[in-house]
Write a protein that holds these residues in place. Structure first.
Motif, PDB file in Angstrom:
ATOM      1  N   SER A 282      12.047  -0.347   8.824  1.00  0.00           N
ATOM      2  CA  SER A 282      12.783  -1.585   9.059  1.00  0.00           C
ATOM      3  C   SER A 282      14.057  -1.353   9.860  1.00  0.00           C
ATOM      4  CB  SER A 282      13.150  -2.226   7.720  1.00  0.00           C
ATOM      5  OG  SER A 282      12.005  -2.350   6.927  1.00  0.00           O
TER       6      SER A 282
ATOM      7  N   PRO B  49       6.717  -3.712  11.973  1.00  0.00           N
ATOM      8  CA  PRO B  49       6.032  -4.978  11.721  1.00  0.00           C
ATOM      9  C   PRO B  49       6.947  -5.889  10.908  1.00  0.00           C
ATOM     10  CG  PRO B  49       5.187  -3.260  10.250  1.00  0.00           C
ATOM     11  CD  PRO B  49       6.215  -2.616  11.129  1.00  0.00           C
TER      12      PRO B  49
ATOM     13  N   GLY C 115       2.025   2.728   0.574  1.00  0.00           N
ATOM     14  CA  GLY C 115       2.542   1.614  -0.215  1.00  0.00           C
ATOM     15  C   GLY C 115       2.060   0.302   0.361  1.00  0.00           C
ATOM     16  N   LEU C 116       2.895  -0.720   0.246  1.00  0.00           N
ATOM     17  CA  LEU C 116       2.526  -2.050   0.756  1.00  0.00           C
ATOM     18  C   LEU C 116       2.081  -1.982   2.225  1.00  0.00           C
ATOM     19  CD1 LEU C 116       2.546  -5.220   0.635  1.00  0.00           C
ATOM     20  CD2 LEU C 116       4.884  -5.050   1.515  1.00  0.00           C
ATOM     21  N   ILE C 117       2.918  -1.375   3.074  1.00  0.00           N
ATOM     22  CA  ILE C 117       2.645  -1.405   4.507  1.00  0.00           C
ATOM     23  C   ILE C 117       1.510  -0.438   4.867  1.00  0.00           C
ATOM     24  CG2 ILE C 117       3.644  -1.072   6.803  1.00  0.00           C
ATOM     25  CD1 ILE C 117       4.804  -3.510   5.363  1.00  0.00           C
TER      26      ILE C 117
ATOM     27  N   ALA D 202       6.814  -8.131   8.773  1.00  0.00           N
ATOM     28  CA  ALA D 202       5.885  -8.740   7.823  1.00  0.00           C
ATOM     29  C   ALA D 202       6.021  -7.972   6.527  1.00  0.00           C
ATOM     30  CB  ALA D 202       4.451  -8.612   8.321  1.00  0.00           C
TER      31      ALA D 202
ATOM     32  N   VAL E  84       6.857   2.502  10.763  1.00  0.00           N
ATOM     33  CA  VAL E  84       6.955   1.062  10.496  1.00  0.00           C
ATOM     34  C   VAL E  84       8.324   0.713   9.921  1.00  0.00           C
ATOM     35  CG1 VAL E  84       4.473   0.757  10.096  1.00  0.00           C
ATOM     36  CG2 VAL E  84       5.967   1.381   8.178  1.00  0.00           C
TER      37      VAL E  84
ATOM     38  N   VAL F 297       6.795   5.406   5.236  1.00  0.00           N
ATOM     39  CA  VAL F 297       7.616   5.833   4.097  1.00  0.00           C
ATOM     40  C   VAL F 297       8.995   5.179   4.212  1.00  0.00           C
ATOM     41  CG1 VAL F 297       6.402   8.034   3.844  1.00  0.00           C
ATOM     42  CG2 VAL F 297       8.349   7.882   5.414  1.00  0.00           C
TER      43      VAL F 297
ATOM     44  N   ASP G  32       0.254  10.895   0.947  1.00  0.00           N
ATOM     45  CA  ASP G  32       1.375  10.369   0.166  1.00  0.00           C
ATOM     46  C   ASP G  32       1.936  11.497  -0.689  1.00  0.00           C
ATOM     47  OD1 ASP G  32       2.260   7.220  -0.584  1.00  0.00           O
ATOM     48  OD2 ASP G  32       2.896   8.772  -2.002  1.00  0.00           O
ATOM     49  N   ALA G  33       3.270  11.463  -0.900  1.00  0.00           N
ATOM     50  CA  ALA G  33       3.915  12.504  -1.698  1.00  0.00           C
ATOM     51  C   ALA G  33       3.485  12.399  -3.157  1.00  0.00           C
ATOM     52  CB  ALA G  33       5.427  12.366  -1.584  1.00  0.00           C
ATOM     53  N   SER G  34       3.044  11.229  -3.557  1.00  0.00           N
ATOM     54  CA  SER G  34       2.744  10.990  -4.973  1.00  0.00           C
ATOM     55  C   SER G  34       1.254  11.215  -5.268  1.00  0.00           C
ATOM     56  CB  SER G  34       3.151   9.547  -5.299  1.00  0.00           C
ATOM     57  OG  SER G  34       2.407   9.068  -6.374  1.00  0.00           O
TER      58      SER G  34
ATOM     59  N   GLY H 265       3.525  -0.475  -3.327  1.00  0.00           N
ATOM     60  CA  GLY H 265       2.420   0.341  -3.823  1.00  0.00           C
ATOM     61  C   GLY H 265       1.085   0.015  -3.171  1.00  0.00           C
TER      62      GLY H 265
HETATM   63  P1  NAP Z   1       6.300   1.239  -0.658  1.00  0.00           P
HETATM   64  O1  NAP Z   1       5.300   0.204  -1.061  1.00  0.00           O
HETATM   65  O2  NAP Z   1       7.340   1.669  -1.650  1.00  0.00           O
HETATM   66  O3  NAP Z   1       5.511   2.535  -0.147  1.00  0.00           O
HETATM   67  C1  NAP Z   1       6.116   3.705   0.296  1.00  0.00           C
HETATM   68  C2  NAP Z   1       5.183   4.856  -0.029  1.00  0.00           C
HETATM   69  O4  NAP Z   1       5.686   6.043   0.572  1.00  0.00           O
HETATM   70  C3  NAP Z   1       5.086   5.125  -1.530  1.00  0.00           C
HETATM   71  O5  NAP Z   1       3.748   5.362  -1.902  1.00  0.00           O
HETATM   72  C4  NAP Z   1       5.920   6.364  -1.680  1.00  0.00           C
HETATM   73  O6  NAP Z   1       5.560   7.152  -2.813  1.00  0.00           O
HETATM   74  C5  NAP Z   1       5.628   7.082  -0.396  1.00  0.00           C
HETATM   75  N1  NAP Z   1       6.589   8.129  -0.094  1.00  0.00           N
HETATM   76  C6  NAP Z   1       7.915   8.176  -0.374  1.00  0.00           C
HETATM   77  N2  NAP Z   1       8.451   9.304   0.094  1.00  0.00           N
HETATM   78  C7  NAP Z   1       7.445   9.998   0.677  1.00  0.00           C
HETATM   79  C8  NAP Z   1       7.364  11.263   1.331  1.00  0.00           C
HETATM   80  N3  NAP Z   1       8.442  12.030   1.480  1.00  0.00           N
HETATM   81  N4  NAP Z   1       6.157  11.670   1.809  1.00  0.00           N
HETATM   82  C9  NAP Z   1       5.056  10.889   1.674  1.00  0.00           C
HETATM   83  N5  NAP Z   1       5.071   9.694   1.038  1.00  0.00           N
HETATM   84  C10 NAP Z   1       6.250   9.264   0.558  1.00  0.00           C
HETATM   85  O7  NAP Z   1       7.102   0.799   0.644  1.00  0.00           O
HETATM   86  P2  NAP Z   1       6.671  -0.216   1.824  1.00  0.00           P
HETATM   87  O8  NAP Z   1       7.127  -1.574   1.458  1.00  0.00           O
HETATM   88  O9  NAP Z   1       5.270   0.029   2.206  1.00  0.00           O
HETATM   89  O10 NAP Z   1       7.666   0.301   2.971  1.00  0.00           O
HETATM   90  C11 NAP Z   1       7.355   1.423   3.778  1.00  0.00           C
HETATM   91  C12 NAP Z   1       8.136   1.343   5.064  1.00  0.00           C
HETATM   92  O11 NAP Z   1       7.832   0.097   5.699  1.00  0.00           O
HETATM   93  C13 NAP Z   1       9.659   1.383   4.922  1.00  0.00           C
HETATM   94  O12 NAP Z   1      10.206   2.202   5.923  1.00  0.00           O
HETATM   95  C14 NAP Z   1      10.094  -0.050   5.132  1.00  0.00           C
HETATM   96  O13 NAP Z   1      11.384  -0.101   5.710  1.00  0.00           O
HETATM   97  C15 NAP Z   1       9.016  -0.554   6.081  1.00  0.00           C
HETATM   98  N6  NAP Z   1       8.751  -2.001   6.000  1.00  0.00           N
HETATM   99  C16 NAP Z   1       8.637  -2.606   4.796  1.00  0.00           C
HETATM  100  C17 NAP Z   1       8.399  -3.991   4.743  1.00  0.00           C
HETATM  101  C18 NAP Z   1       8.285  -4.699   3.415  1.00  0.00           C
HETATM  102  O14 NAP Z   1       8.431  -5.905   3.354  1.00  0.00           O
HETATM  103  N7  NAP Z   1       8.040  -4.017   2.325  1.00  0.00           N
HETATM  104  C19 NAP Z   1       8.224  -4.724   5.930  1.00  0.00           C
HETATM  105  C20 NAP Z   1       8.285  -4.046   7.159  1.00  0.00           C
HETATM  106  C21 NAP Z   1       8.555  -2.681   7.191  1.00  0.00           C
HETATM  107  P3  NAP Z   1       6.416   6.913  -4.186  1.00  0.00           P
HETATM  108  O15 NAP Z   1       6.160   5.512  -4.607  1.00  0.00           O
HETATM  109  O16 NAP Z   1       5.874   7.926  -5.108  1.00  0.00           O
HETATM  110  O17 NAP Z   1       7.857   7.148  -3.808  1.00  0.00           O
END
Ligand code: NAP
Length: 316
Positions: free
Chosen positions: A109, A133, A23-25, A135, A107, A82, A46-48, A141
């Motif tokens: 939160s 991180p 996803g984003l990170i 950030a 990564v 994830v 990725d699961a998707s 996605g």
């Molecule tokens: P995201 O954009 O929603 O990406 C998460 C990805 O993980 C999606 O592609 C999702 O697929 C996939 N996923 C979900 N369950 C899974 C599984 N069981 N096996 C493999 N892949 C799986 O989320 P993100 O913002 O990158 O966040 C990811 C992590 O970074 C989280 O733990 C969050 O706490 C942390 N984080 C986020 C931020 C932020 O600002 N966004 C900042 C720092 C840390 P689907 O979409 O199909 O579910």
């Protein structure tokens, strides 16, 4: 503050990096790793199916798969990107693929919960160096990521006690190479600090936007039409990924409830000051908070633009 990556390394830091969750990170790490030559090969898991397909199309990894055990095979660094609620399930599924000497990181939160979920599934000879991180953006996605996301941002490492120092230093080097400033602390301390600096502010944003939308006397159309700067900033935060934030609150429950308790007390004091016309109390608080904002800008963690955040042209 310029948001530029340095030149690529001549020698990669790792042979094979597997990113689970693109996803984003995860996709930002993939882009930065590729751009800076931090790994000889990058595997995306990725699961998707749709995400895996998209990763192949945009070409940010050398391989992409939905099979986590196969994806992490032979990796010397595996990073879970994830939602925090599925870290345990993913760790269990990847266990058969982990090679001895591999470093696992994440990564998430929230840190204490992730450690509790992941560590029991890791075989002997595998090191776990949790990371966060500090950030992000409100987007999700594989298309939302960008290589400079971590540049000049903090990355907090929370290694469990007794963790192999070499593994910690390798993870530190990886984040520093992506432009982050690295700090090490305990998972418990991290969760308390982030509860007030990140988690509770998100809860307030979700709450205020929800309340405004529900107000009977103001139609939703007017909320959007007359949204002033303050409300607009809240809507940006309240557009953050629902799955990620649901998991953050469920997995940092104690610290968030503790901070919410304090917040409620302070809001009661503000209400009292307004009711009794105690303008000096309001003025003093607003002066202190303005200084905090200025401190954040001068430390380079934010830009002074009124529209909040990064400019598009700064992204790589
Ligand atoms: P995201 O954009 O929603 O990406 C998460 C990805 O993980 C999606 O592609 C999702 O697929 C996939 N996923 C979900 N369950 C899974 C599984 N069981 N096996 C493999 N892949 C799986 O989320 P993100 O913002 O990158 O966040 C990811 C992590 O970074 C989280 O733990 C969050 O706490 C942390 N984080 C986020 C931020 C932020 O600002 N966004 C900042 C720092 C840390 P689907 O979409 O199909 O579910």
């Amino acid at each position: 503050m310029p948001e530029r990556l340095g030149p690529p390394r001549e020698t990669p830091l790792f042979e094979r990096v597997a990113l689970v969750g693109l996803g984003l990170i995860g996709s930002s790490i993939a882009r930065a790793t590729r751009h800076l030559n931090l790994a000889r090969s990058i595997v995306a898991v990725d699961a998707s199916e749709a995400v895996v397909e998209r990763v192949r199309e945009i070409g940010i990894a050398d391989e992409a798969t939905t099979d986590v055990a196969a994806g992490v095979r032979d990796a010397d660094l595996v990073i879970l990107c994830v939602p925090v609620g599925v870290c345990g399930t993913v760790a269990e599924a990847m266990r058969p693929g982990l090679k001895p000497g591999c470093i696992v990181s994440d990564v998430g939160s929230v840190k204490a919960s992730v450690i509790g979920q992941v560590q029991p599934h890791l075989p002997d000879g595998v090191s776990f160096v949790p990371a966060h991180p500090v950030a992000g953006t409100e987007h999700s996605g594989p298309d939302a990521g960008f290589a400079t996301l971590f540049h000049n941002r903090w990355c907090i490492l929370t290694p469990p006690e007794g963790m192999d120092e070499t593994a910690i230093e390798s993870v530190r080097a990886f984040w520093e190479a992506m432009g982050s400033n690295v700090e090490v602390m305990t998972a418990q301390h991290h969760d308390l600090v982030l509860a007030i600096t990140s988690h509770v502010p998100h809860l307030i944003a979700y709450n205020i936007v929800g309340t405004a939308a529900d107000l009977e006397t103001v139609t939703q159309g007017e909320v959007i039409k007359f949204s002033a700067g303050g409300f607009r900033d809240f809507t940006r935060i309240a557009a953050s990924d629902p799955t990620m934030w649901r998991d953050v609150f469920l997995h940092n429950r104690e610290a968030v409830l503790e901070m919410l308790g304090r917040l409620n007390e302070d809001i009661a004091l503000l209400a009292r000051a307004i009711r009794w016309g105690e303008g000096d109390k309001l003025f003093d608080l607003f002066t202190r908070t303005r200084a905090i904002r200025r401190g954040i800008i001068s430390s380079g963690q934010e830009t002074p633009e009124p529209d909040f955040g990064r400019r598009r042209e700064d992204k790589t």
